[in-house]
Design a protein around this motif. Structure first.
Motif, PDB file in Angstrom:
ATOM      1  N   ALA A   1      67.839  60.611  -3.284  1.00  0.00           N
ATOM      2  CA  ALA A   1      68.962  59.623  -2.612  1.00  0.00           C
ATOM      3  C   ALA A   1      67.914  58.398  -1.791  1.00  0.00           C
ATOM      4  N   LEU A   2      67.382  58.856  -0.991  1.00  0.00           N
ATOM      5  CA  LEU A   2      66.473  57.902  -0.236  1.00  0.00           C
ATOM      6  C   LEU A   2      65.755  57.143  -0.757  1.00  0.00           C
ATOM      7  N   GLY A   3      64.891  57.577  -1.902  1.00  0.00           N
ATOM      8  CA  GLY A   3      63.948  56.839  -2.531  1.00  0.00           C
ATOM      9  C   GLY A   3      62.523  57.132  -2.073  1.00  0.00           C
ATOM     10  N   PRO A   4      61.716  57.027  -3.048  1.00  0.00           N
ATOM     11  CA  PRO A   4      60.298  57.376  -2.734  1.00  0.00           C
ATOM     12  C   PRO A   4      59.683  56.661  -1.590  1.00  0.00           C
ATOM     13  N   ASP A   5      59.963  55.015  -1.650  1.00  0.00           N
ATOM     14  CA  ASP A   5      59.373  54.279  -0.438  1.00  0.00           C
ATOM     15  C   ASP A   5      59.722  54.894   0.905  1.00  0.00           C
ATOM     16  N   ARG A   6      61.043  54.955   1.062  1.00  0.00           N
ATOM     17  CA  ARG A   6      61.638  55.205   2.370  1.00  0.00           C
ATOM     18  C   ARG A   6      61.239  56.837   2.871  1.00  0.00           C
TER      19      ARG A   6
END
Length: 292
Positions: free
Chosen positions: A249-254
């Motif tokens: 949900a947060l995503g790889p970058d964050r």
């Protein structure tokens, strides 16, 4: 995520979460509430999000403790302080402990607030169906102070992973004592320390060893067999997989950004001397790098 980020984040948030067990501020907060002794404080501080639950519920949720260990602390703790008071005290204690350990220039920085907000976003996205401790922590209100917000978010993420881990253990037919014996045999914790702190009788411990030998998971000398190593690897892989939802949900970058922000905080805890020898929380040495 198939890139190991669930494990990388665990390696970085677990030490920060563990301040609630080992920081002097947490001990003093428990004592001030009338929660005398390490274990009464431990069970009350960790179980408070559940409300004034019985020893049987906490034994089930925490998994590895003998029922008699829990029953010595609960429900007596709730007679000293209602869960609402315990929650307020632990928030204050974690604010003070983190400020003391990391320094006000760190906890007051924009980067620290960024970490708190990223962690809160991940924790809010965690899937909690079937995860009682995670759901209870996720339902708490968002703290205003970045210190308390970061600690509470990391605690929700930690309990989310732990709930998933217990589901994996149940699926593998590994009871509390068996699970700890495999962890000790893998060299991740001290066997005697685990048995004594979780209050398992030697006869119960020996019976668990016998069951593991009969399954071909432990050798006669107590070391892992090839099958035992395979089961341990599968347990860890399935636990990592079950812990992915917050990071997806947060995503790889964050997620990578949060890992970098947490890294110096985790190292500060690890180098502080607050965590006792014997690795009571079963935290492996940090092995998963993060990109970026």
């Amino acid at each position: 995520m198939a890139d190991g980020m669930a494990r990388a984040l665990w390696e970085r948030y677990e030490p920060v979460h563990d301040l609630v067990y080992f920081a002097p501020r947490a001990h003093r907060a428990a004592e001030a509430l009338g929660l005398h002794g390490f274990w009464m404080g431990y069970f009350a501080l960790r179980a408070a999000p559940l409300g004034p639950v019985s020893p049987a519920v906490v034994t089930s949720c925490f998994y590895v403790f003998h029922p008699s260990r829990v029953a010595r602390a609960l429900p007596d703790a709730w007679g000293c302080a209602a869960p609402e008071r315990v929650l307020a005290a632990r928030e204050d204690a974690m604010d003070a402990a983190m400020t003391e350990l990391f320094g006000p220039e760190v906890t007051g920085s924009a980067e620290f607030t960024e970490a708190a907000d990223l962690a809160w976003r991940a924790a809010a996205a965690a899937e909690t169906a079937g995860r009682v401790l995670a759901a209870a922590n996720q339902a708490l209100e968002r703290p205003e102070r970045p210190t308390a917000r970061l600690w509470q978010a990391l605690t929700t993420l930690r309990e989310h992973r732990g709930d998933g881990h217990m589901a994996v253990l149940v699926g593998q037919g590994l009871g509390p004592a068996e699970a700890m014996l495999l962890k000790a045999a893998a060299g991740e914790s001290d066997e005697q320390f685990l048995r004594e702190t979780r209050k398992w009788e030697q006869s119960e411990w020996t019976a668990a060893k016998t069951r593991l030998r009969e399954r071909g998971l432990l050798a006669e000398d107590g070391s892992l067999t090839g099958a035992g190593r395979a089961v341990r690897a599968e347990v860890e892989a399935l636990t990592d997989a079950a812990a992915e939802s917050p990071w997806t949900a947060l995503g790889p970058d964050r997620t990578t950004r949060l890992a970098h922000l947490l890294d110096p905080l985790a190292r500060a805890v690890e180098e502080s001397g607050l965590l006792p020898p014997g690795n009571p929380v079963g935290m492996p040495s940090r092995s998963t790098p993060v990109g970026g």
